[in-house]
Design an enzyme around this catalytic site. Structure first.
Site, short mmCIF file in Angstrom:
data_model
loop_
_atom_site.label_atom_id
_atom_site.label_comp_id
_atom_site.label_asym_id
_atom_site.label_seq_id
_atom_site.Cartn_x
_atom_site.Cartn_y
_atom_site.Cartn_z
N ARG A 11 -55.38 84.25 -36.28
CA ARG A 11 -55.67 83.28 -37.34
C ARG A 11 -54.42 82.49 -37.72
NH1 ARG A 11 -55.07 83.32 -42.92
NH2 ARG A 11 -54.45 85.50 -43.02
N HIS B 240 -53.27 92.92 -41.73
CA HIS B 240 -53.46 91.88 -42.75
C HIS B 240 -54.81 91.18 -42.69
CE1 HIS B 240 -52.38 88.83 -45.61
NE2 HIS B 240 -52.45 87.86 -44.73
N ALA C 248 -60.44 90.63 -51.29
CA ALA C 248 -59.20 90.09 -50.72
C ALA C 248 -58.83 88.72 -51.28
CB ALA C 248 -59.32 90.01 -49.20
N GLY D 15 -51.98 79.76 -49.43
CA GLY D 15 -52.83 78.73 -50.00
C GLY D 15 -53.99 78.41 -49.10
N GLU E 40 -46.41 76.43 -43.59
CA GLU E 40 -46.35 77.82 -43.18
C GLU E 40 -46.24 77.90 -41.67
OE1 GLU E 40 -49.67 79.84 -44.96
OE2 GLU E 40 -48.76 79.84 -46.94
N HIS F 45 -49.59 91.21 -40.68
CA HIS F 45 -48.69 90.31 -41.39
C HIS F 45 -47.28 90.83 -41.16
CE1 HIS F 45 -46.74 87.89 -44.40
NE2 HIS F 45 -47.87 87.22 -44.56
N GLY G 169 -66.13 87.68 -53.36
CA GLY G 169 -64.92 86.89 -53.14
C GLY G 169 -65.25 85.42 -52.94
N ARG H 245 -47.54 84.36 -36.53
CA ARG H 245 -47.43 85.72 -37.05
C ARG H 245 -47.35 86.80 -35.98
NH1 ARG H 245 -51.77 85.48 -42.02
NH2 ARG H 245 -50.44 84.24 -43.36
N SER I 170 -57.92 81.05 -43.77
CA SER I 170 -58.93 82.07 -44.11
C SER I 170 -59.74 81.72 -45.35
CB SER I 170 -58.28 83.44 -44.27
OG SER I 170 -57.17 83.35 -45.13
N TRP J 29 -56.11 88.46 -53.77
CA TRP J 29 -54.80 88.91 -53.29
C TRP J 29 -54.07 87.84 -52.51
CZ3 TRP J 29 -53.69 94.61 -52.18
CH2 TRP J 29 -54.44 95.43 -53.03
N ALA J 30 -54.76 86.77 -52.13
CA ALA J 30 -54.15 85.78 -51.23
C ALA J 30 -53.04 85.03 -51.96
CB ALA J 30 -55.23 84.80 -50.75
N GLN J 31 -51.80 85.20 -51.49
CA GLN J 31 -50.67 84.53 -52.14
C GLN J 31 -50.50 83.12 -51.61
OE1 GLN J 31 -47.26 86.89 -51.18
NE2 GLN J 31 -47.72 88.46 -52.68
N ALA K 133 -66.05 83.62 -50.26
CA ALA K 133 -67.23 83.30 -49.43
C ALA K 133 -68.52 83.58 -50.20
CB ALA K 133 -67.19 84.11 -48.14
#
Length: 526
Positions: A379, A344, A41, A48, A112, A236, A13, A283, A384, A44-46, A15
């Site tokens: 977080r 999440h 993952a 930003g 966000e 989430h 991914g 969250r 992330s 999958w991150a929608q 990292a």
């Protein structure tokens, strides 16, 4: 024995690939993936990536937002370092060709929950996929990087696996199951980087990819590394509730752009009752509020409604969500979206310093597998991917800068299968996996009690015994490897949760509802 590569990166991914690209300037790197390369993952991150890029915003504001979301448990020095590194990390992604959304002022920034400014760069609502593509393309082109899919990590190789037994604790690579050849191979290197992601699949409802079984955390623990803050599992607030479609996330940005949470049937908006920030609260608060209403009213889900915004605005900002839900008969420009909270993000993990160094010489870690001090007890949205980029690079720089002090690769013993047979009862694996996910959801979920946690601890102790016994007698398979790791991380989560006698951030317990004066990490020592 000759090393497989100079450095092995476990995980493909953001990292892992960031580390590999930085290392490959001078070293030969093997990047191994559990399945296909883009299955982690990152893709999958929608949302930003958060970075201070707007006039009027400041590093200080981003640092404060991160510390507030993290309920004071963050390491301020780490937060400062990551926040200050963010604009440069974005620049590098732009250089790699990530097509971030723009407007007349440059990069388009969205906002966000938990952020005091607009500071999220994004590619519509599919940022992670664009970042993953750009990093993978660059890595595939690089002559010093070998991308190896379908290798399931089993255990780290330490001095205990050397032909000349040693208790030095240094890591020299790992044993991995080769899916194509159906056998375990020893992969050795002078340095090893864990970028294996989180442990979300310990829970019944999770937005994490299928492979998020805490492999890196469990392997590092077995190799003698300390693990920290595993009780802080982020849920989430808004995962699509649909019995056919599993784990489809409705991004935070829907609430950032005006989406409202409502009770089905009555249409009553409930978030203002829980927090003055309403839908823009962090969250953990939103997830607990939804959990509360679902339990109070016996609902299966609540509604997230953005249909009061103009249809064109909704389609333009959330094209993927719009298309996906339209296929399920929900037109989000007119209809509310049924949502439930889901696990999440894993805020705890392998303890690392600012350079991504773990407790084991030669072993580094970056991204969700770690507890770096950035996230604290919760977080902040869009920090992330940022952590992956900053720590992936930091680990690479430390390896390159300290190459001569890393220990040579010893002669390593091969994998011993002389005393095992093929399993005749695979049902044990599926049954145990289902059991863990169910009791983790019910007993170690969004709201906890000591009694529930003790029930979970009792169950996991029994299952650990069964799985250890099974592992001893049968040949390893990818499912068995994952189950062994899941038992380990579930135990670490439960033990951490039982030891925290307060409610802070993502750890909320009815028996200790107050937050203690001093913020202290939970540290488990093997």
């Amino acid at each position: 024995m000759s090393a497989t590569a100079d450095v092995i990166v476990v995980g493909s991914g953001a990292a892992g690939l960031t580390a590999a690209l930085n290392l490959a300037e001078t070293r030969k790197v093997a990047v191994i993936a559990k399945g296909a390369l883009g299955e982690g993952a990152t893709g999958w991150a929608q949302g930003g990536i958060a970075a201070v890029l707007e006039e009027g915003d400041s590093f200080e504001a981003h640092i404060n937002d991160t510390m507030i979301a993290g309920a004071g448990l963050n390491d301020r020095q780490v937060v400062e370092h990551v926040v200050e590194s963010a604009p440069r990390a974005i620049e590098r992604l732009v250089e790699l060709g990530v097509p971030f959304a723009t407007d007349e002022d440059g990069l388009h920034l969205t906002r966000e929950g938990g952020h005091s400014h607009r500071r999220i760069v994004h590619v519509a609502d599919a940022t992670g996929a664009a970042v993953q593509r750009a990093l993978e393309t660059a890595a595939a082109k690089h002559p010093n990087i070998k991308l190896v899919p379908d290798m399931v990590a089993v255990d780290l190789i330490t001095g205990r696996h050397a032909s000349n037994f040693s208790t030095s604790g240094a890591v020299h690579g790992l044993y991995a199951y080769n899916r194509a050849k159906k056998r375990v191979e020893a992969l050795t290197a002078r340095a090893t980087v864990l970028a294996t992601g989180g442990a979300g699949r310990a829970y019944l409802f999770s937005t994490a990819p299928r492979g998020a079984t805490g492999d890196g955390i469990a392997m590092a623990w077995r190799a003698g590394c300390r693990i920290s803050n595993m009780e802080f599992m982020q849920f989430h607030p808004t995962c699509l509730y649909n019995l056919e479609v599993k784990n489809f996330l409705i991004t935070e940005a829907v609430r950032g752009e005006g989406g409202q949470l409502k009770i089905p049937g009555t249409g009553e908006r409930f978030m203002p009752r829980f927090d003055e920030r309403a839908e823009l609260a962090p969250r953990d608060i939103v997830a607990r509020a939804i959990d509360h209403e679902i339990k109070r009213l016996g609902l299966d889900y609540v509604h997230l409604d953005i249909s009061h915004r103009e249809p064109e605005f909704v389609k333009e900002h959330f094209p993927n969500i719009y298309e996906k839900l339209l296929g399920l008969g929900i037109d989000i420009t007119r209809d509310p979206i049924p949502v439930v909270p889901a696990q999440h993000y894993t805020c705890g993990g392998v303890m690392v310093d600012l350079h991504g160094c773990t407790d084991a010489p030669g072993l580094y870690a970056a991204g969700e597998v770690t507890q770096s001090g950035l996230h604290g007890a919760n977080r902040l949205a869009s920090n992330s991917l940022l952590e992956c980029l900053v720590f992936g690079e930091a680990a690479a720089q430390h390896i390159l800068g300290n190459w001569d002090s890393l220990s040579d690769v010893p002669e390593v013993r091969g994998w011993d299968e002389s005393r095992v047979t093929d399993s005749d009862e695979e049902v044990v694996i599926t049954q145990t996996w289902g059991e863990i996910r169910r009791f983790m959801w019910n007993y170690v979920g969004i709201v906890r009690t000591t009694k529930r946690l003790e029930r979970a601890k009792h169950r996991i102790d029994l299952l650990r015994q069964e799985v250890t016994d099974y592992y001893r007698h049968f040949r390893v398979t990818p499912d068995l490897i994952e189950l062994r790791n899941l038992v380990e991380v579930a135990d670490l989560i439960i033990r951490s949760a039982l030891s925290r006698h307060e409610s802070r951030g993502l750890h909320y317990t009815l028996d200790f509802p107050k937050t203690a004066k001093d913020a202290e990490d939970t540290v488990l020592v093997p």
